[in-house]
Motif scaffolding. Structure first.
Motif, PDB file in Angstrom:
ATOM      1  N   ALA A  26       0.831  -1.201   0.000  1.00  0.00           N
ATOM      2  CA  ALA A  26       0.000   0.000   0.000  1.00  0.00           C
ATOM      3  C   ALA A  26       0.867   1.252   0.000  1.00  0.00           C
ATOM      4  CB  ALA A  26      -0.930  -0.006   1.211  1.00  0.00           C
ATOM      5  N   ALA A  27       1.962   1.230   0.755  1.00  0.00           N
ATOM      6  CA  ALA A  27       2.874   2.375   0.789  1.00  0.00           C
ATOM      7  C   ALA A  27       3.482   2.602  -0.596  1.00  0.00           C
ATOM      8  CB  ALA A  27       3.973   2.152   1.826  1.00  0.00           C
ATOM      9  N   ASP A  28       3.916   1.513  -1.231  1.00  0.00           N
ATOM     10  CA  ASP A  28       4.466   1.632  -2.590  1.00  0.00           C
ATOM     11  C   ASP A  28       3.415   2.202  -3.545  1.00  0.00           C
ATOM     12  OD1 ASP A  28       6.864   0.587  -1.733  1.00  0.00           O
ATOM     13  OD2 ASP A  28       6.478  -1.439  -2.512  1.00  0.00           O
ATOM     14  N   ALA A  29       2.185   1.751  -3.388  1.00  0.00           N
ATOM     15  CA  ALA A  29       1.108   2.219  -4.257  1.00  0.00           C
ATOM     16  C   ALA A  29       0.842   3.710  -4.042  1.00  0.00           C
ATOM     17  CB  ALA A  29      -0.166   1.419  -4.004  1.00  0.00           C
ATOM     18  N   LEU A  30       0.885   4.164  -2.797  1.00  0.00           N
ATOM     19  CA  LEU A  30       0.695   5.596  -2.522  1.00  0.00           C
ATOM     20  C   LEU A  30       1.811   6.432  -3.141  1.00  0.00           C
ATOM     21  CD1 LEU A  30      -0.604   5.721   1.148  1.00  0.00           C
ATOM     22  CD2 LEU A  30      -1.752   6.632  -0.872  1.00  0.00           C
ATOM     23  N   HIS A  31       3.019   5.941  -3.040  1.00  0.00           N
ATOM     24  CA  HIS A  31       4.145   6.671  -3.632  1.00  0.00           C
ATOM     25  C   HIS A  31       3.997   6.735  -5.152  1.00  0.00           C
ATOM     26  CE1 HIS A  31       6.768   6.942   0.006  1.00  0.00           C
ATOM     27  NE2 HIS A  31       5.881   6.054   0.393  1.00  0.00           N
ATOM     28  N   GLU A  32       3.627   5.612  -5.744  1.00  0.00           N
ATOM     29  CA  GLU A  32       3.430   5.588  -7.190  1.00  0.00           C
ATOM     30  C   GLU A  32       2.283   6.520  -7.588  1.00  0.00           C
ATOM     31  OE1 GLU A  32       3.720   4.872 -11.193  1.00  0.00           O
ATOM     32  OE2 GLU A  32       5.166   4.389  -9.626  1.00  0.00           O
ATOM     33  N   ALA A  33       1.226   6.545  -6.791  1.00  0.00           N
ATOM     34  CA  ALA A  33       0.099   7.443  -7.076  1.00  0.00           C
ATOM     35  C   ALA A  33       0.560   8.893  -7.063  1.00  0.00           C
ATOM     36  CB  ALA A  33      -1.019   7.225  -6.055  1.00  0.00           C
ATOM     37  N   TYR A  34       1.358   9.258  -6.084  1.00  0.00           N
ATOM     38  CA  TYR A  34       1.837  10.634  -6.017  1.00  0.00           C
ATOM     39  C   TYR A  34       2.686  10.977  -7.241  1.00  0.00           C
ATOM     40  CZ  TYR A  34       3.822  14.998  -4.603  1.00  0.00           C
ATOM     41  OH  TYR A  34       4.193  16.310  -4.585  1.00  0.00           O
ATOM     42  N   GLN A  85      -9.092  12.828  -0.999  1.00  0.00           N
ATOM     43  CA  GLN A  85      -8.717  11.573  -0.340  1.00  0.00           C
ATOM     44  C   GLN A  85      -9.171  10.378  -1.169  1.00  0.00           C
ATOM     45  OE1 GLN A  85      -9.234  11.329   3.850  1.00  0.00           O
ATOM     46  NE2 GLN A  85      -9.284   9.102   3.872  1.00  0.00           N
ATOM     47  N   THR A  86     -10.395  10.405  -1.627  1.00  0.00           N
ATOM     48  CA  THR A  86     -10.914   9.326  -2.456  1.00  0.00           C
ATOM     49  C   THR A  86     -10.121   9.222  -3.746  1.00  0.00           C
ATOM     50  OG1 THR A  86     -13.111   9.676  -1.535  1.00  0.00           O
ATOM     51  CG2 THR A  86     -12.984   8.443  -3.598  1.00  0.00           C
ATOM     52  N   TYR A  87      -9.811  10.355  -4.328  1.00  0.00           N
ATOM     53  CA  TYR A  87      -9.060  10.395  -5.579  1.00  0.00           C
ATOM     54  C   TYR A  87      -7.671   9.780  -5.393  1.00  0.00           C
ATOM     55  CZ  TYR A  87      -7.564  12.299 -10.083  1.00  0.00           C
ATOM     56  OH  TYR A  87      -7.121  12.442 -11.369  1.00  0.00           O
ATOM     57  N   LEU A  88      -7.014  10.141  -4.304  1.00  0.00           N
ATOM     58  CA  LEU A  88      -5.676   9.642  -4.019  1.00  0.00           C
ATOM     59  C   LEU A  88      -5.704   8.135  -3.752  1.00  0.00           C
ATOM     60  CD1 LEU A  88      -2.726  10.452  -3.661  1.00  0.00           C
ATOM     61  CD2 LEU A  88      -3.242  11.050  -1.303  1.00  0.00           C
ATOM     62  N   VAL A  89      -6.660   7.670  -2.975  1.00  0.00           N
ATOM     63  CA  VAL A  89      -6.775   6.244  -2.677  1.00  0.00           C
ATOM     64  C   VAL A  89      -7.071   5.461  -3.950  1.00  0.00           C
ATOM     65  CG1 VAL A  89      -8.189   4.503  -1.483  1.00  0.00           C
ATOM     66  CG2 VAL A  89      -7.380   6.528  -0.252  1.00  0.00           C
ATOM     67  N   HIS A 110      -5.321   1.751  -8.226  1.00  0.00           N
ATOM     68  CA  HIS A 110      -5.095   1.479  -9.654  1.00  0.00           C
ATOM     69  C   HIS A 110      -3.609   1.290  -9.942  1.00  0.00           C
ATOM     70  CE1 HIS A 110      -9.211   1.874 -10.955  1.00  0.00           C
ATOM     71  NE2 HIS A 110      -9.324   2.982 -10.236  1.00  0.00           N
ATOM     72  N   ALA A 111      -2.752   2.040  -9.288  1.00  0.00           N
ATOM     73  CA  ALA A 111      -1.304   1.886  -9.470  1.00  0.00           C
ATOM     74  C   ALA A 111      -0.867   0.499  -9.002  1.00  0.00           C
ATOM     75  CB  ALA A 111      -0.550   2.973  -8.706  1.00  0.00           C
ATOM     76  N   ALA A 112      -1.397   0.046  -7.882  1.00  0.00           N
ATOM     77  CA  ALA A 112      -1.040  -1.276  -7.370  1.00  0.00           C
ATOM     78  C   ALA A 112      -1.535  -2.375  -8.304  1.00  0.00           C
ATOM     79  CB  ALA A 112      -1.622  -1.470  -5.974  1.00  0.00           C
ATOM     80  N   ILE A 113      -2.741  -2.222  -8.806  1.00  0.00           N
ATOM     81  CA  ILE A 113      -3.285  -3.214  -9.735  1.00  0.00           C
ATOM     82  C   ILE A 113      -2.442  -3.263 -10.998  1.00  0.00           C
ATOM     83  CG2 ILE A 113      -5.259  -3.735 -11.236  1.00  0.00           C
ATOM     84  CD1 ILE A 113      -7.047  -2.666  -8.905  1.00  0.00           C
ATOM     85  N   ASP A 114      -2.048  -2.111 -11.520  1.00  0.00           N
ATOM     86  CA  ASP A 114      -1.183  -2.082 -12.704  1.00  0.00           C
ATOM     87  C   ASP A 114       0.129  -2.800 -12.433  1.00  0.00           C
ATOM     88  OD1 ASP A 114      -3.123  -0.650 -14.025  1.00  0.00           O
ATOM     89  OD2 ASP A 114      -2.085   1.290 -13.852  1.00  0.00           O
ATOM     90  N   GLN A 115       0.704  -2.583 -11.233  1.00  0.00           N
ATOM     91  CA  GLN A 115       1.966  -3.234 -10.873  1.00  0.00           C
ATOM     92  C   GLN A 115       1.792  -4.740 -10.769  1.00  0.00           C
ATOM     93  OE1 GLN A 115       5.104  -1.819 -10.586  1.00  0.00           O
ATOM     94  NE2 GLN A 115       5.669  -3.967 -10.571  1.00  0.00           N
TER      95      GLN A 115
END
Length: 179
Positions: A35-43, A59-63, A68-73
């Motif tokens: 989740a942390a990796d996904a948040l960093h990728e989102a940013y 907040q919803t947009y960021l989550v 989506h970033a995690a799913i792509d990974q």
């Protein structure tokens, strides 16, 4: 773009990082690290956008972006290894199961433990905590009440000692002469 949208998302990320990470982890059914990796990728993804001023629910947009970033990974990771390649890995012989190899590994471990025992207690603890447990030098410095520079010097001295002592052992010399 005024830049207010990205600034707002950045502030939200900083202020509510743990809650956001937990929310992403729950949505993914995954670990906090993922989740942390996904948040960093989102940013990183959002930092390149110029339409963030219109985001109504940051907040919803960021989550959602993190999920989506995690799913792509995950999708790209799945493509890295085929099912056939995975099956081939199961067919590899287990080298650790070989009794001669196990004896050799035990001897090497015993030698390493002997060499580690020769180190002063602080050097030994710093080396093990740093290399085995992955403890950051800043944390070790705080824990031992010394500077980060001194932590680095102690670890380097421990490395030098171990390398020389193991070399001496391999050559049949005494491991203690370089202590």
């Amino acid at each position: 773009m005024s830049g207010g949208g990205l600034a707002r998302l950045s502030a939200l990320l900083v202020e509510r990082y743990d809650a956001l990470r937990n929310q992403v982890a729950r949505r993914l059914g995954a670990s906090g690290d993922m989740a942390a990796d996904a948040l960093h990728e989102a940013y990183v993804r959002l930092a390149g956008r110029d339409d963030l001023d219109t985001v109504r629910h940051p907040q919803t947009y960021l989550v959602n972006t993190a999920v989506h970033a995690a799913i792509d990974q995950l999708r790209s990771d799945v493509r890295l290894v085929s099912g056939e390649e995975i099956n081939e890995l199961f067919d590899l012989p287990d080298e650790c199961a070989d009794p001669a190899r196990m004896v050799q590994n035990r001897r090497e471990m015993d030698r390493m433990m002997t060499v580690l025992a020769q180190l002063p207690p602080r050097q030994r603890a710093l080396l093990v905590d740093s290399r085995v447990h992955g403890t950051p030098r800043s944390e070790l410095a705080r824990r031992w009440g010394i500077s980060v520079t001194l932590v680095g010097r102690e670890i380097q001295a421990a490395h030098r000692h171990c390398a020389r002592a193991l070399e001496d052992l391999e050559e049949g010399g005494e491991a203690g002469k370089h202590a």
